[in-house]
Scaffold this active site. Structure first.
Site, PDB file in Angstrom:
ATOM      1  N   GLN A 194      43.326  44.215  28.813  1.00 18.54           N
ATOM      2  CA  GLN A 194      44.195  43.131  28.357  1.00 18.54           C
ATOM      3  C   GLN A 194      44.513  43.308  26.880  1.00 18.54           C
ATOM      4  OE1 GLN A 194      41.141  40.266  30.361  1.00 18.54           O
ATOM      5  NE2 GLN A 194      42.749  38.971  29.551  1.00 18.54           N
ATOM      6  N   GLU A 229      39.355  41.617  28.317  1.00 20.49           N
ATOM      7  CA  GLU A 229      39.834  41.210  26.995  1.00 20.49           C
ATOM      8  C   GLU A 229      39.119  42.012  25.912  1.00 20.49           C
ATOM      9  OE1 GLU A 229      40.249  36.962  26.323  1.00 20.49           O
ATOM     10  OE2 GLU A 229      40.110  37.201  24.169  1.00 20.49           O
ATOM     11  N   ARG A 307      35.490  27.104  21.958  1.00 20.60           N
ATOM     12  CA  ARG A 307      36.419  26.458  22.887  1.00 20.60           C
ATOM     13  C   ARG A 307      35.698  25.445  23.769  1.00 20.60           C
ATOM     14  NH1 ARG A 307      41.830  26.821  24.764  1.00 20.60           N
ATOM     15  NH2 ARG A 307      42.366  28.408  23.251  1.00 20.60           N
ATOM     16  N   THR A 439      42.270  30.065  19.128  1.00 24.49           N
ATOM     17  CA  THR A 439      41.701  29.215  18.078  1.00 24.49           C
ATOM     18  C   THR A 439      41.597  29.967  16.755  1.00 24.49           C
ATOM     19  OG1 THR A 439      39.530  29.792  18.956  1.00 24.49           O
ATOM     20  CG2 THR A 439      40.473  27.702  19.652  1.00 24.49           C
ATOM     21  N   ALA A 508      44.171  33.668  26.413  1.00 24.72           N
ATOM     22  CA  ALA A 508      44.350  32.288  25.961  1.00 24.72           C
ATOM     23  C   ALA A 508      45.589  31.652  26.608  1.00 24.72           C
ATOM     24  CB  ALA A 508      44.418  32.221  24.436  1.00 24.72           C
ATOM     25  N   GLU A 733      45.207  29.482  32.436  1.00 27.31           N
ATOM     26  CA  GLU A 733      43.838  28.996  32.536  1.00 27.31           C
ATOM     27  C   GLU A 733      43.707  27.548  33.044  1.00 27.31           C
ATOM     28  OE1 GLU A 733      43.315  30.417  28.404  1.00 27.31           O
ATOM     29  OE2 GLU A 733      41.388  31.152  29.108  1.00 27.31           O
TER      30      GLU A 733
HETATM   31  N1  LUZ Z   1      40.541  34.592  23.479  1.00 24.25           N
HETATM   32  C1  LUZ Z   1      40.391  34.466  22.151  1.00 24.25           C
HETATM   33  C2  LUZ Z   1      40.802  33.545  24.262  1.00 24.25           C
HETATM   34  O1  LUZ Z   1      40.132  35.446  21.478  1.00 24.25           O
HETATM   35  N2  LUZ Z   1      40.540  33.261  21.589  1.00 24.25           N
HETATM   36  C3  LUZ Z   1      40.806  32.143  22.305  1.00 24.25           C
HETATM   37  O2  LUZ Z   1      40.938  31.056  21.755  1.00 24.25           O
HETATM   38  C4  LUZ Z   1      40.932  32.285  23.704  1.00 24.25           C
HETATM   39  N3  LUZ Z   1      41.161  31.220  24.480  1.00 24.25           N
HETATM   40  C5  LUZ Z   1      41.261  31.367  25.790  1.00 24.25           C
HETATM   41  C6  LUZ Z   1      41.126  32.632  26.336  1.00 24.25           C
HETATM   42  N4  LUZ Z   1      40.907  33.702  25.589  1.00 24.25           N
HETATM   43 MO1  MOS Z   2      41.139  35.236  28.281  1.00 20.40          MO
HETATM   44  S1  MOS Z   2      39.628  34.204  29.124  1.00 20.40           S
HETATM   45  O1  MOS Z   2      41.210  36.846  28.619  1.00 20.40           O
HETATM   46  O2  MOS Z   2      42.498  34.336  28.360  1.00 20.40           O
END
Ligand code: LUZ
Ligand code: MOS
Length: 787
Positions: A194, A229, A307, A439, A508, A733
């Site tokens: 990702q 990610e 989060r 964030t 995110a 999400e």
């Molecule tokens: N990844 C990230 C995320 O690095 N920061 C976030 O705030 C976030 N939120 C949801 C999913 N992935």
């Molecule tokens: Mo993230 S939990 O790869 O949006």
């Protein structure tokens, strides 16, 4: 805008023509990689003996930690070795590599690599980590209101804990990577990630290369859900090491079992709460301590915890709150991002509290939820200071409660449960208010490259990666809309760090928001150039029409003027007051080319007006919220504990959706994935810290028979979200969290039979857990042991 263009991979997915990394046909001379991984959760590596493995035919070479220039990586802090060299921190941790002529030889040779390890006592659970003081970083505390004062005055106070287990991503395509070496130490990395930019960074840093020597390309993933990610980078670096050293193509693909044993998962959380409320059930204060099981390295645990803390309110106004959080360091694979990113673990805490307050006051939980809902002025400030604007929660609540006949069905269920033995039902309605934006502020940017070709077709490249979620088709629609052409004329190209630099992870829920906005910027730039020329060309009479070859006029310069009289519509370009004279889009493109007008552009987008002060826990970190409500009814077999979801009704506010079909798919898929998390997906770890649940035979995800027979998904109309592209809202999400309605419904059902025992019901509510609560077995059972 055509809102339900089919997914751009729909046909190739169902016909099997979609290309994934493993589909690369064998390439002459390439090397396959086997990994020798740690069999112990914690220990000291004394020595590695390659001699037995080296005797095998087809073995090419071996690698260990010292072969890396910089043997460390990490999403936030580079605290994780790529190959362990001294300290071993979890089962499945890579220690050495073997490169061989095929996968069979590589795997067998990896087994023959002897690892001499001195075992140490491992920490596996939150409970044990707390006992031993094993934490990452300092505790984080967010406070709002005047916590201490109201503490004394609250008429009712409840205390308890919420036990929330992890979840495996169960993407269909395991971690996969192929690396192609080139001259001058250049490397091309095809990764199932990702986050191509992070793969580029980790590969370059670990091998001591500069960033411009490494290109990472991603065509698509077979699912990711957060599991790619950060953690694709680790395996990309292992594969790149072999290519870099041997100058041969190298390939690494984890088996399902190896992937499930060695990669990180959703964080388990143990949350201890104290909540004060009045006799109506209005919350006066909330005091929560969250502990997450971070595993062996920090990975994304800090922002995941953050989060969770930012979503502890879910949809409810907390006048006074103190939210504290801490990441436990244990000897499990580092836990990581997973759809919801801590949000579900935080929201579970307060939804459980809603059920507990309702039980205490003996009223329907929906009344407690509605009473605490965010409202307008005075009741619209979150515990971190952001104002909840364009609040559709009250509408969603009343509309869904009416549509699904909530109160009538609660009464029917009560009667059913009194009449029937052996079978008990429950119904619950829960909301979601999910904050959209990374964030970490600077991640909220994206860039895009748009190229228009001579036949009028368009190629778009952005940093967004396609994992099945439909980001490509959404971006194609946005660009087609700018040029007024059919979406089939727009193709989204493979993601590559060569075309788009310094990109954020597709994460995110913000992939389409950020990259779609950047693509619109780029396309609009080209459109302005075209409009300038079209405005001139179309206003000339036939006799005056310029001959581009001999014309002396120049149009090439970028213009910030707009030409509102020029219309781009259904593949035609014309002047508003002269609609009869039309230029086809391809014709205009040819004319523009011969006038030396640039037909390529680059766009950049950054989210405005977001900020967050991490030290104070105050700010407006989110551009907007995606809201929804879900009502679920479950039936439990009292003899077996089996849970069936009878009916689900979902109502969401997605603003003005970019693609209703894709969004329905995201809602259904996200919800069912959440259903797995709250019901049947149950990770087990051996006493020695090895995941025992490492294949579909031992880890149950929902299957087709588990899908609710009655599954209604609906959207409300909300034209008020002007903050995001085309008034749309992110969808990836948020629906996941609505599955907590299933968990709450299960709790309600069990409570019908055994009101004393439900306060400690764990998440997931597996059949075993339900049976335990129904039968009063296992008096000394300790849910903490599981986390
Ligand atoms: N990844 C990230 C995320 O690095 N920061 C976030 O705030 C976030 N939120 C949801 C999913 N992935
Ligand atoms: Mo993230 S939990 O790869 O949006």
């Amino acid at each position: 805008m055509k809102i339900s263009a089919p997914h751009d991979s729909a046909k190739t997915h169902v016909t099997g023509l979609s290309q994934f990394i493993e589909d690369y046909p064998p390439i002459r001379g390439e090397l396959y990689i086997g990994i020798a991984t740690s069999p112990v959760a914690r220990g000291q590596l004394q020595d590695i003996d390659f001699s037995e493995a080296a005797k095998m035919d087809g073995v090419h070479s071996f690698y260990k930690a010292s072969d890396f220039q910089h043997n460390c990586w990490g999403a936030n802090v580079k605290d994780q070795p790529i190959l362990a060299s001294e300290q071993i921190s979890y089962v499945g941790e890579p220690i050495a590599l073997v490169a061989a002529v095929n996968q069979q030889v590589a795997d067998r040779a990896a087994e023959k690599i002897k690892l001499m390890i001195e075992k140490q006592d491992a920490i596996l659970t939150i409970k044990e980590a707390r006992r031993q003081g094993s934490f990452f970083q300092e505790p984080v505390i967010y406070q709002c209101g005047n916590f201490k004062e109201v503490l004394e005055q609250a008429p009712h106070v409840l205390e308890g804990a919420f036990y929330c287990k992890g979840q495996d991503h169960f993407y269909l395509e395991s971690q996969s990577v192929i690396t192609f070496p080139d001259e001058n130490d250049e490397l091309l990395v095809h990764s199932s990630t990702q986050h191509p930019s992070e793969v580029q960074h980790v590969v370059a840093h670990s091998l001591g290369l500069s960033l411009n020597q490494v290109v990472c390309q991603v065509k698509r993933m077979g699912g990711a859900f957060g599991g790619k990610e950060s953690q694709a980078s680790h395996y990309a670096a292992l594969c790149a090491l072999v290519s870099h050293k041997t100058k041969k193509i190298a390939r690494l693909h984890l088996s399902k079992d190896d992937d499930m044993i060695a990669t990180g998962k959703r964080h388990p959380f143990l949350s201890e709460y104290r909540v004060g409320f009045d006799k109506e059930g209005s919350i006066q204060f909330l005091d929560v301590k969250l502990f997450s099981n971070g595993g062996a390295f920090l990975d994304l645990s800090a922002p995941v915890l953050q989060r969770a803390m930012l979503h502890i309110d879910n949809a409810y106004f907390l006048p006074h709150a103190r939210i504290a959080g801490r990441v436990c360091r244990t000897n499990l694979p580092p836990n990581t991002a997973f759809r919801g990113f801590g949000g579900p673990q935080g929201v579970g805490v307060i939804e459980n509290i809603m059920e507990e307050i309702a039980t205490f006051l003996n009223v329907d939980p929906l009344l407690i939820r509605e009473r605490n809902l965010y409202g307008t002025q005075g009741r619209n400030r979150t515990h971190y200071g952001q104002i909840v604007e364009n609040n559709t929660l009250p509408q969603l609540f009343s509309q869904l409660a009416a549509q699904c006949q909530y109160y009538q069905r609660q009464e029917d269920i009560r009667v059913f449960n009194c009449k029937n033995r052996g079978c008990v039902r429950g119904l619950a309605l829960t909301p979601v208010k999910f904050g959209i934006s990374f964030t970490l502020k600077h991640l909220n940017q994206a860039n895009a490259l748009v190229n228009v070709h001579m036949d009028g077709t368009v190629q778009v490249s952005t940093g967004a990666t396609e994992m099945g979620q439909g980001v490509n088709i959404k971006i194609a629609q946005i660009v087609a809309d700018v040029f007024g052409i059919d979406v089939n004329q727009v193709r989204i190209m493979a993601t590559s760090t060569e075309k788009n630099h310094n990109t954020s992870a597709t994460a995110a829920s913000s992939g389409s928001d950020l990259n779609g906005s950047a693509a619109r910027e780029a396309a609009s730039l080209i459109k302005r150039r075209l409009a300038k020329y079209a405005s001139y060309y179309l206003s000339c009479t036939k006799q005056q029409k310029p001959d581009p070859i001999s014309s002396g006029r120049e149009f090439g310069d970028d213009s910030y003027e707009s030409f509102p009289e020029v219309c781009f519509h259904q593949g035609q370009v014309f002047l508003k007051h002269k609609p009869k004279e039309k230029l086809s889009f391809p014709k205009l493109i040819k004319l523009a080319y011969t006038n030396r007008i640039s037909l390529g552009a680059y766009g950049h987008y950054k989210t405005k007006n977001i900020h967050f002060d991490r030290s104070k826990g105050q700010g407006s970190p989110f551009l907007y919220f995606t809201n929804g409500v879900g009502a679920s009814e479950v039936e439990i077999n009292e003899y077996t504990g089996e849970l069936k979801v009878l009916r689900v009704d979902i109502l969401m506010d997605l603003g003005r959706p970019l693609n209703v079909g894709v969004d329905y798919g995201q809602i259904a898929g996200g919800f069912i994935q959440g259903m797995g998390w709250v019901t049947c997906e149950d990770l087990h770890i051996s006493k020695d810290g090895k995941y025992l649940t490492h294949s579909p035979t031992t880890y149950k995800i929902p299957n087709i028979q588990d899908i609710p027979r009655c599954f209604n998904i609906d959207l409300i109309e909300n034209k008020g979200n002007s903050k995001n592209i085309h008034g749309s809202k992110a969808v990836g999400e948020p629906p996941f969290l609505l599955a907590l309605s299933i968990w709450a419904a299960a709790k309600k059902a069990v409570k019908f039979r055994n009101p004393q025992r439900t306060s400690t019901m764990t998440l997931p509510a597996t059949s075993e857990e339900i049976l335990r609560l129904l039968t009063d077995r296992d008096e000394n059972y300790e849910p903490e042991r599981l986390l």
